[in-house]
Enzyme design. Structure first.
Site, PDB file in Angstrom:
ATOM      1  N   ASP A 116      39.615  39.512  45.344  1.00 27.67           N
ATOM      2  CA  ASP A 116      39.571  40.893  45.811  1.00 27.67           C
ATOM      3  C   ASP A 116      38.175  41.433  45.461  1.00 27.67           C
ATOM      4  OD1 ASP A 116      40.139  43.369  46.853  1.00 27.67           O
ATOM      5  OD2 ASP A 116      42.091  43.555  45.908  1.00 27.67           O
TER       6      ASP A 116
HETATM    7  C1  NOJ Z   1      40.342  46.092  47.780  1.00 27.91           C
HETATM    8  C2  NOJ Z   1      41.785  45.987  48.147  1.00 27.91           C
HETATM    9  O1  NOJ Z   1      42.561  45.767  46.991  1.00 27.91           O
HETATM   10  C3  NOJ Z   1      42.092  44.887  49.135  1.00 27.91           C
HETATM   11  O2  NOJ Z   1      43.432  45.001  49.524  1.00 27.91           O
HETATM   12  C4  NOJ Z   1      41.154  44.966  50.309  1.00 27.91           C
HETATM   13  O3  NOJ Z   1      41.479  43.978  51.252  1.00 27.91           O
HETATM   14  C5  NOJ Z   1      39.739  44.802  49.806  1.00 27.91           C
HETATM   15  N1  NOJ Z   1      39.417  45.882  48.879  1.00 27.91           N
HETATM   16  C6  NOJ Z   1      38.711  44.787  50.932  1.00 27.91           C
HETATM   17  O4  NOJ Z   1      38.555  46.049  51.448  1.00 27.91           O
END
Ligand code: NOJ
Length: 750
Positions: free
Chosen positions: A283
């Site tokens: 993430d």
């Molecule tokens: C953080 C989020 O937790 C995740 O779900 C998302 O896909 C990513 N950022 C990318 O934006």
């Protein structure tokens, strides 16, 4: 996605050297073209494949062009300009040494330009076909913008309505979440990843993220392994089996080890047990955040932990780029770990057809909001809305409905009805309840008053106008809820009440004495128990997306009949959390007959006279609405529950049937749900578990025998030795219209 033999464990020496047809220790790494390519790659180019950078919006900066030419970028997220993307791909293919395309990722969570109901609402359809169709539309629109990869489905089990990300989830149940997650993967990826309109799915957030302490996002998760496997990992395993090509490691620390450095999750379970062949992306910054977690001292250690655990691509931060070379030089990691990661990434790029044709042709570009897409979004919204109350059958409103007072801060909010995670959503496309009702009924029959200008407002200046509208109308429709920003990532709430002065608005409007239909547009279950006594009907619409207005109008006016069912238990208040239907029985389950409400306890009551059972004195034991609940304009009767196989052996099928009759006056669809309870287990078992469901349409007076077949293997659970077993013994089985189904029978596994 399955490979043939057992897989690597950390420490096994991998090796490409001298073997171009197959990797000696990873037999699944057997694609000659990919192995050849990896052999030609420099270490820098390999590390480049493992780097995902954030987009730049439009014009490509010179230094990034150079990075693409040098093979230093494997993926870009948040770039949605198709011309820019085509140009990046051209540079990658034609100007980089090895011609490796870039993979373009984006959060396409519940639609792209055409926005579908939030995933929690989609789960309320209990209709995988509708959900799959929605994901397909989202994929086609995103693909036409140059996007190859969505960071969805989010299939974290969510038992806590305070957690903002419950909006993105499919709710609390492992089985329902699995079915919905698989439907989304099938919709995004299609039958052929390389086909026009197909994009790669990403199962997230692996794993346990939804169990964040206190419902506060990013928080610690403590989940015993048995619970993890029986509840939280089920949906991930289901989408892995369905072919989800990528996984995202979570932000959370799970039992003390951050998910992005968690060898147990990423290597033992995902790779070694499930034989996952896709790739894992971190993430956003979740690798370097392991420093903040207090798990590693610096970025170099973070990179080491993450690559060893099995994170193949780093999102946004650059610990891999900066330190992988050094870690190899110092002998702390083996270059073959990188080869494995690069193989996985390249394999997906080949599967997506990016090496042959990464471009979106001029005529296919920016295909948004086609009439059939909007129709699909409307159908999803219709099926996602859950009728929770309909006293005296006030709904549907008849054709002779006189004047309708449409009141509330969510009645005409093109943006707010879309919900969280709509980076590309086009709010100009939204049709609001006001617009839709005006269209259906004519302007002069709809008296509109916001009452409050937004849901959090405490300014009651608009109340008088709302009350006047109510007085002049025959029926009142109140659209209340939460703005989009109140749910989603990092947007958690300690209270589940309607924000602002919305409760007071209902109370004031109710004084006009007109029948009231409450429509709740929200990203989570809200504690609407106290206010719903002032209203005659409640339609819970979650955030319904672009076509929320027309969907609502069709339901209110009886053109369609509600069929949604709750994908999550609705608590009476935040104080009841965690509350979920598939809980354990405990040694002292509540004795409903002897429960005494706090208001009725006499003074000087002897300590044990109330009985000692598991409940709250003030809120009791029941939720506001149970999991699986949802009404229809018609009524359904369940009868003749029969288990056709009262005694089965392991691996046999259990066959159960019920007769469902439409006893009301409308054609309607019912979601028939089957629950079981394993009465005695070597590990205590939940009081009920959803095992199957079917959507059935019946005309008034029509009845139908519904049959379910469940293999005993579907009753398996992980015991304390972490073995997945079905244990012989007696089981209870219920079939009904919610988790409160009371038609029950038993069977025995011998
Ligand atoms: C953080 C989020 O937790 C995740 O779900 C998302 O896909 C990513 N950022 C990318 O934006």
């Amino acid at each position: 996605m399955k490979h043939l033999f057992g897989l690597l464990t950390i420490g096994v020496v991998l090796g490409l050297a001298g073997c171009l047809n197959q990797n000696e220790h990873n037999p699944w790494m057997n694609d000659k073209e990919i192995l050849d390519l990896i052999q030609q790659m420099t270490l820098e180019e390999k590390i480049g494949q493992m780097q995902q950078i954030n987009g730049f919006g439009g014009e490509i900066p010179e230094h990034l062009k150079q990075d693409v030419i040098d093979g230093k970028i494997g993926s870009i997220l948040n770039e949605v300009n198709v011309k820019t993307i085509n140009e990046i791909q051209r540079i990658a293919l034609e100007e980089s040494r090895l011609g490796i395309p870039v993979i373009i990722g984006r959060d396409v969570i519940h639609g792209f330009k055409t926005v579908f109901p939030i995933p929690l609402g989609q789960a309320a359809t209990w209709n995988p076909e509708v959900v799959k169709a929605g994901a397909r539309v989202a994929a086609k629109e995103a693909w036409s913008s140059g996007v190859n990869w969505t960071f969805a489905p989010m299939i974290d089990i969510s038992r806590d309505a305070r957690w903002g990300r419950i909006a993105e989830s499919c709710g609390e149940d492992p089985y329902l979440t699995s079915v919905m997650g698989v439907a989304m993967v099938e919709g995004f990826q299609g039958d052929d990843l390389s086909a026009d309109g197909s994009i790669l799915a990403c199962a997230k957030h692996f794993a346990g993220y939804g169990a964040a302490e206190g419902g506060r996002d990013y928080n610690t998760t403590l989940i015993p392994e048995g619970e993890l496997r029986n509840i939280y990992l089920k949906s991930f395993q289901a989408v892995e089996e369905a072919g989800a090509g990528s996984f995202m490691s979570g932000f959370n620390d799970l039992n003390g080890v951050p998910a992005s450095g968690n060898e147990f999750l990423l290597r033992k379970v995902l790779r070694n047990e499930w034989n996952f062949e896709g790739f894992v992306v971190s993430d956003w910054a979740s690798i370097t955040e392991m420093i903040t977690h207090g798990y590693v001292a610096d970025e170099k250690n973070a990179a080491e932990k993450a690559i060893k655990a099995g994170v193949d691509m780093e999102m946004a931060t650059t610990s891999y780029k900066t330190y992988l070379q050094e870690l190899i030089d110092e002998g702390r990691i083996d270059e073959e770990l990188l080869d494995e990661a690069v193989y996985r990434i390249l394999k997906i790029k080949f599967d997506l057809g990016l090496f042959n044709n990464p471009y979106v042709k001029e005529e296919d570009q920016n295909q948004f909001a086609l009439p059939e897409y909007l129709e699909t979004a409307k159908e999803a919204a219709i099926q996602s809305m859950v009728l929770l109350k309909n006293e005296k059958s006030i709904l549907p409103l008849t054709n002779e409905v006189g004047k309708v007072a449409l009141i509330g801060p969510m009645a005409n909010q093109k943006y707010e009805q879309l919900g969280t995670w709509i980076f590309d959503g086009d709010s100009d496309l939204s049709i609001t309840p006001l617009e839709a009702l005006q269209l259906e009924l004519g302007d002069n029959k709809v008296l509109f008053a916001e009452g409050l200008s937004y849901t959090r407002s405490k300014d009651k200046a608009g109340f008088a106008q709302a009350v006047t509208a109510a007085k002049q109308a025959d029926v009142v429709v109140m659209c209340l809820g939460e703005e989009s920003i109140l749910s989603g990532e990092a947007h958690c709430r300690a209270s589940l009440d309607l924000p602002g002065a919305q409760n007071e608005l209902i109370e004031e409007v109710a004084k006009a004495g007109k029948p009231i239909v409450l429509v709740v547009m929200a990203g989570r279950p809200l504690a609407i128990g106290a206010v719903s006594k002032h209203v005659d009907a409640v339609l819970y619409s979650f955030h319904p997306g672009t076509m929320g207005g027309p969907a609502l109008a069709e339901l209110l006016l009886g053109v369609s009949n509600p069929s949604g069912k709750l994908p999550v238990t609705f608590p009476k208040s935040a104080g009841q959390i965690p509350i979920y239907y598939n809980h354990k029985n405990t040694g002292r389950p509540v004795d409903k007959a002897s429960w005494t409400c706090i208001d009725d306890i006499p003074l000087n009551t002897f300590q044990t006279s109330l009985g000692n059972t598991s409940h709250y004195l003030d809120l009791g034991f029941d939720p506001l609405y149970p999991f699986g609940f949802g009404l229809s304009y018609t009524t359904f009767e369940y009868k003749d529950l029969k288990i056709e196989t009262p005694k089965v052996k392991l691996d046999d099928d259990v066959i159960a049937s019920v007769t469902l009759e439409n006893t009301g006056n409308f054609i309607g669809e019912e979601v028939v749900q089957l629950y079981v309870r394993d009465l005695v287990g070597s590990v205590t078992r939940p009081v009920k578990e959803l095992k199957a469901f079917q959507r059935v349409q019946l005309k008034p007076g029509e009845s139908k025998k519904i049959t379910f077949k469940i293999n005993t293997s579907e009753l398996a659970f992980f015991n304390n030795e972490m073995k997945e077993v079905t244990e012989p013994g007696e089981f209870h089985l219920w079939i009904g219209g919610s988790s409160n189904a009371d038609l029950q029978a038993s069977f025995i596994i011998e």
